[in-house]
Scaffold this motif. Structure first.
Motif, PDB file in Angstrom:
ATOM      1  N   ASP A  34       0.819  -1.214   0.000  1.00  0.00           N
ATOM      2  CA  ASP A  34       0.000   0.000   0.000  1.00  0.00           C
ATOM      3  C   ASP A  34       0.852   1.262   0.000  1.00  0.00           C
ATOM      4  OD1 ASP A  34      -2.274  -1.500  -0.033  1.00  0.00           O
ATOM      5  OD2 ASP A  34      -2.636  -1.365   2.128  1.00  0.00           O
ATOM      6  N   LEU A  35       2.113   1.135   0.388  1.00  0.00           N
ATOM      7  CA  LEU A  35       2.988   2.303   0.446  1.00  0.00           C
ATOM      8  C   LEU A  35       3.638   2.612  -0.899  1.00  0.00           C
ATOM      9  CD1 LEU A  35       4.744   1.717   3.883  1.00  0.00           C
ATOM     10  CD2 LEU A  35       3.146   3.537   3.319  1.00  0.00           C
ATOM     11  N   ARG A  36       3.533   1.713  -1.832  1.00  0.00           N
ATOM     12  CA  ARG A  36       4.187   1.928  -3.118  1.00  0.00           C
ATOM     13  C   ARG A  36       3.414   2.945  -3.940  1.00  0.00           C
ATOM     14  NH1 ARG A  36       7.035  -3.703  -4.520  1.00  0.00           N
ATOM     15  NH2 ARG A  36       7.240  -4.444  -2.388  1.00  0.00           N
ATOM     16  N   ASN A  37       4.169   3.717  -4.679  1.00  0.00           N
ATOM     17  CA  ASN A  37       3.599   4.725  -5.587  1.00  0.00           C
ATOM     18  C   ASN A  37       2.854   5.845  -4.867  1.00  0.00           C
ATOM     19  OD1 ASN A  37       4.504   3.244  -7.893  1.00  0.00           O
ATOM     20  ND2 ASN A  37       2.751   1.866  -7.619  1.00  0.00           N
ATOM     21  N   LYS A  38       3.154   6.040  -3.592  1.00  0.00           N
ATOM     22  CA  LYS A  38       2.570   7.162  -2.872  1.00  0.00           C
ATOM     23  C   LYS A  38       3.228   8.465  -3.319  1.00  0.00           C
ATOM     24  CE  LYS A  38      -0.143   4.912   0.081  1.00  0.00           C
ATOM     25  NZ  LYS A  38      -1.608   5.091   0.097  1.00  0.00           N
ATOM     26  N   LYS A  39       2.426   9.490  -3.439  1.00  0.00           N
ATOM     27  CA  LYS A  39       2.969  10.816  -3.754  1.00  0.00           C
ATOM     28  C   LYS A  39       3.473  11.448  -2.469  1.00  0.00           C
ATOM     29  CE  LYS A  39       0.886  13.633  -6.414  1.00  0.00           C
ATOM     30  NZ  LYS A  39      -0.165  14.541  -6.934  1.00  0.00           N
ATOM     31  N   ILE A  40       4.743  11.839  -2.488  1.00  0.00           N
ATOM     32  CA  ILE A  40       5.415  12.324  -1.276  1.00  0.00           C
ATOM     33  C   ILE A  40       5.963  13.718  -1.519  1.00  0.00           C
ATOM     34  CG2 ILE A  40       7.305  11.869   0.342  1.00  0.00           C
ATOM     35  CD1 ILE A  40       7.085   8.893  -0.692  1.00  0.00           C
ATOM     36  N   LEU A  41       5.804  14.578  -0.536  1.00  0.00           N
ATOM     37  CA  LEU A  41       6.366  15.928  -0.598  1.00  0.00           C
ATOM     38  C   LEU A  41       7.260  16.151   0.612  1.00  0.00           C
ATOM     39  CD1 LEU A  41       6.487  18.849  -1.765  1.00  0.00           C
ATOM     40  CD2 LEU A  41       4.514  19.380  -0.289  1.00  0.00           C
ATOM     41  N   ILE A  42       8.477  16.647   0.367  1.00  0.00           N
ATOM     42  CA  ILE A  42       9.376  17.064   1.445  1.00  0.00           C
ATOM     43  C   ILE A  42       9.417  18.594   1.453  1.00  0.00           C
ATOM     44  CG2 ILE A  42      11.697  16.939   2.415  1.00  0.00           C
ATOM     45  CD1 ILE A  42      12.140  14.419   0.737  1.00  0.00           C
ATOM     46  N   ILE A  43       9.132  19.174   2.613  1.00  0.00           N
ATOM     47  CA  ILE A  43       9.180  20.633   2.771  1.00  0.00           C
ATOM     48  C   ILE A  43      10.358  20.978   3.670  1.00  0.00           C
ATOM     49  CG2 ILE A  43       7.991  22.638   3.747  1.00  0.00           C
ATOM     50  CD1 ILE A  43       5.351  21.273   3.042  1.00  0.00           C
ATOM     51  N   LYS A 137      10.407   8.634  -8.348  1.00  0.00           N
ATOM     52  CA  LYS A 137       9.829   9.683  -9.196  1.00  0.00           C
ATOM     53  C   LYS A 137       8.599  10.322  -8.562  1.00  0.00           C
ATOM     54  CE  LYS A 137       6.835   6.593 -11.948  1.00  0.00           C
ATOM     55  NZ  LYS A 137       6.921   5.451 -11.040  1.00  0.00           N
ATOM     56  N   ASN A 138       8.094   9.717  -7.495  1.00  0.00           N
ATOM     57  CA  ASN A 138       6.901  10.247  -6.837  1.00  0.00           C
ATOM     58  C   ASN A 138       7.220  11.230  -5.710  1.00  0.00           C
ATOM     59  OD1 ASN A 138       4.886   8.706  -8.304  1.00  0.00           O
ATOM     60  ND2 ASN A 138       5.674   6.903  -7.215  1.00  0.00           N
ATOM     61  N   VAL A 139       8.500  11.551  -5.528  1.00  0.00           N
ATOM     62  CA  VAL A 139       8.906  12.489  -4.478  1.00  0.00           C
ATOM     63  C   VAL A 139       9.112  13.881  -5.067  1.00  0.00           C
ATOM     64  CG1 VAL A 139      10.713  13.102  -2.827  1.00  0.00           C
ATOM     65  CG2 VAL A 139       9.972  10.733  -3.029  1.00  0.00           C
ATOM     66  N   SER A 140       8.499  14.861  -4.433  1.00  0.00           N
ATOM     67  CA  SER A 140       8.740  16.274  -4.767  1.00  0.00           C
ATOM     68  C   SER A 140       9.413  16.934  -3.571  1.00  0.00           C
ATOM     69  CB  SER A 140       7.427  16.994  -5.082  1.00  0.00           C
ATOM     70  OG  SER A 140       6.767  16.388  -6.178  1.00  0.00           O
ATOM     71  N   ILE A 141      10.261  17.917  -3.828  1.00  0.00           N
ATOM     72  CA  ILE A 141      10.977  18.620  -2.764  1.00  0.00           C
ATOM     73  C   ILE A 141      10.753  20.118  -2.921  1.00  0.00           C
ATOM     74  CG2 ILE A 141      13.230  19.079  -1.713  1.00  0.00           C
ATOM     75  CD1 ILE A 141      14.182  16.386  -2.846  1.00  0.00           C
ATOM     76  N   CYS A 142      10.293  20.756  -1.856  1.00  0.00           N
ATOM     77  CA  CYS A 142      10.125  22.214  -1.845  1.00  0.00           C
ATOM     78  C   CYS A 142      11.084  22.807  -0.827  1.00  0.00           C
ATOM     79  CB  CYS A 142       8.693  22.598  -1.492  1.00  0.00           C
ATOM     80  SG  CYS A 142       7.531  22.382  -2.845  1.00  0.00           S
ATOM     81  N   LEU A 143      12.074  23.560  -1.316  1.00  0.00           N
ATOM     82  CA  LEU A 143      13.054  24.211  -0.453  1.00  0.00           C
ATOM     83  C   LEU A 143      12.643  25.651  -0.183  1.00  0.00           C
ATOM     84  CD1 LEU A 143      16.285  22.862  -2.211  1.00  0.00           C
ATOM     85  CD2 LEU A 143      15.130  21.907  -0.201  1.00  0.00           C
ATOM     86  N   ASP A 144      13.329  26.253   0.809  1.00  0.00           N
ATOM     87  CA  ASP A 144      13.054  27.652   1.158  1.00  0.00           C
ATOM     88  C   ASP A 144      11.559  27.855   1.412  1.00  0.00           C
ATOM     89  OD1 ASP A 144      13.644  30.278   1.695  1.00  0.00           O
ATOM     90  OD2 ASP A 144      13.694  30.908  -0.401  1.00  0.00           O
ATOM     91  N   THR A 145      10.962  26.888   2.100  1.00  0.00           N
ATOM     92  CA  THR A 145       9.507  26.895   2.327  1.00  0.00           C
ATOM     93  C   THR A 145       9.227  26.674   3.809  1.00  0.00           C
ATOM     94  OG1 THR A 145       9.042  26.052   0.101  1.00  0.00           O
ATOM     95  CG2 THR A 145       7.332  25.741   1.775  1.00  0.00           C
ATOM     96  N   SER A 146       8.427  27.544   4.395  1.00  0.00           N
ATOM     97  CA  SER A 146       8.138  27.490   5.823  1.00  0.00           C
ATOM     98  C   SER A 146       6.666  27.192   6.063  1.00  0.00           C
ATOM     99  CB  SER A 146       8.486  28.827   6.491  1.00  0.00           C
ATOM    100  OG  SER A 146       9.850  29.146   6.302  1.00  0.00           O
TER     101      SER A 146
END
Length: 447
Positions: A34-43, A137-146
């Motif tokens: 169930d954890l596969r292909n999850k859309k993930i965001l790192i802030i 490929k499902n990981v997005s990273i947002c830097l300089d974000t509070s």
């Protein structure tokens, strides 16, 4: 930002946040499909991930502690010991080692079961985690974000429990307001140690707004300030295999010799331009902090803990006899390593009148006696603790009664998890802090 809804949002790209993301990127290591292909965001509020991780352990990264006895390992976590048995049963130091080897980080074990990467570079640990994150490929990273706010909804038919529906963040240089929703949130913003890396307690302020009980953070492991000339002249040098006695107004308070069972573990001190550091110092700084409230604090350092004064005198005599026509300064390394004694002779008040350019055979019995007594009782006054900004660990954080240790979620908000330095868990240096990051990050990501 490619989308405003994600399956999992990780807030904070430090050690535990990066580890959670790396684990989620290791698809072949995750049993739960169930954890596969999850859309993930790192802030991350900094302009890069892992800023503190890159400098941890003086840049060497004490990646974990490999103590094989789980009870002995967990005894170093103070009042949290009992709560951590279940999490460590799921992901302990052995599984940590195996995981890092799977991403090509191999370790070596030093004294006190401290494991370091074989390259001795913290940045290699960061790069391995970062590289593994990028394989997903499902990981997005947002830097300089509070993050500025959690938005909650009440859960139907469940008393006193809520759920995070979304978060409000300020993105990038233009600080554009965005609202991001997710099914799960992992709060990994760290505590208040090494504030220059961005650990300024932001997560604690956010949780207080949600009525989560927070124990106020305070630095518990920091270097010590000493103005003694001999200490500062030895900046960068390590005094090894010591016995250290702490005195307050001439009253003995504590003896540092790391005695465990029938074995004496080395007490070493790193001299710095401002005073004293190293694991033996920072692990005892919380005691020194209290002693400073009582009166004047002095350290008495025995450079030769395995010899009494008579035996040390004989050792020095033997060195003198073998080097009768040499200058005193040229034979000091045969008594103690790394040119340390030359600085002690130059700057310690008990020895500075002894001429280092004199020949060994001219050193008087009285002078030799002073040398022996000083090397067995080398004193330095402790002026205070280094800046809170330089603390290695800060106590305080989320009260443990608020936490479900099966997955490090909050009891009141089950889809909000807290990891690593967010937790009010006391621990010494020696790999224990990072292990808490790895264990809590793993369970928050996968459970």
């Amino acid at each position: 930002m490619p989308s405003n809804h994600f399956d999992i949002v990780i807030i904070g790209g430090g050690a535990s946040g990066m580890f959670a993301a790396s684990v989620l990127s290791s698809l072949d290591k995750i049993e739960d499909s169930d954890l596969r292909n999850k859309k993930i965001l790192i802030i991350e509020k900094n302009e890069e991930l892992g800023k503190k991780l890159k400098i941890t352990g003086g840049g060497r990264c004490n990646i974990f502690n490999s103590e094989p006895d789980i009870r002995r390992l967990l005894s170093h976590y103070g009042k949290a010991e009992q709560q951590l048995y279940s999490p460590f049963a799921a992901f302990d130091n052995k599984k940590t080692k195996k995981y890092f080897e799977s991403i090509n980080v191999y370790t070596k074990t030093e004294d006190r079961h401290r494991d370091f990467p074989v390259t001795e570079k913290a940045v290699d640990v960061y790069e391995a985690l970062y590289k593994n994150i990028l394989t997903n490929k499902n990981v997005s990273i947002c830097l300089d974000t509070s993050i500025i706010k959690f938005n909650l909804i009440e859960l139907e038919n469940i008393n006193t429990k809520s759920q995070v529906k979304s978060i409000e963040v300020l993105c990038g240089g233009n600080k554009k307001l965005e609202i991001i929703s997710a099914d799960k949130f992992i709060l990994s913003t760290g505590g208040t140690s090494h504030k220059q890396t961005g650990s300024t307690g932001d997560g604690f302020r956010l949780l207080k707004d949600l009525n989560i009980k927070i124990e106020e953070p305070s630095p518990s492991m920091v270097p010590l300030i000493s103005n003694n000339e001999w200490v500062r002249s030895l900046s960068g040098k390590v005094l090894k295999n010591l016995k250290v006695t702490i005195w307050v107004d001439n009253i003995k308070k504590k003896v540092l010799n790391n005695k465990t069972e029938n074995k004496d573990l080395d007490i070493n001190i790193l001299c710095t331009h401002f005073g004293l550091s190293g694991p033996s110092i920072i692990n005892n700084s919380k005691y020194v902090k209290e002693y400073l409230k009582e009166g004047d604090v002095f350290f008495s350092i025995d450079l030769f803990k395995d010899l009494n004064e008579k035996e040390l005198d004989q050792k020095i005599l033997n060195v003198f006899d073998n080097n009768k026509n040499k200058k005193l300064k040229n034979i000091l390394n045969e008594i103690y390593h790394d040119n340390i004694l030359e600085k002690v002779f130059c700057y310690d008040n008990n020895l500075k009148d002894i001429n280092l350019d004199s020949e060994v055979n001219t050193v008087s019995k009285e002078e030799r006696k002073r040398i022996v007594q000083t090397l067995k009782n080398l004193k330095t006054r402790i002026e205070g603790l280094d800046s809170e900004n330089n603390s290695i660990v800060a106590d305080g954080g989320v009260n443990l009664t608020e936490v479900n240790f099966k997955n490090f979620s909050l009891n009141k908000i089950p889809n909000l998890h807290v990891t690593g330095d967010m937790l009010n868990v006391s621990r010494p240096s020696g790999g224990y802090s990072l292990q808490l990051c790895w264990t809590s990050g793993y369970l928050a990501a996968t459970k």
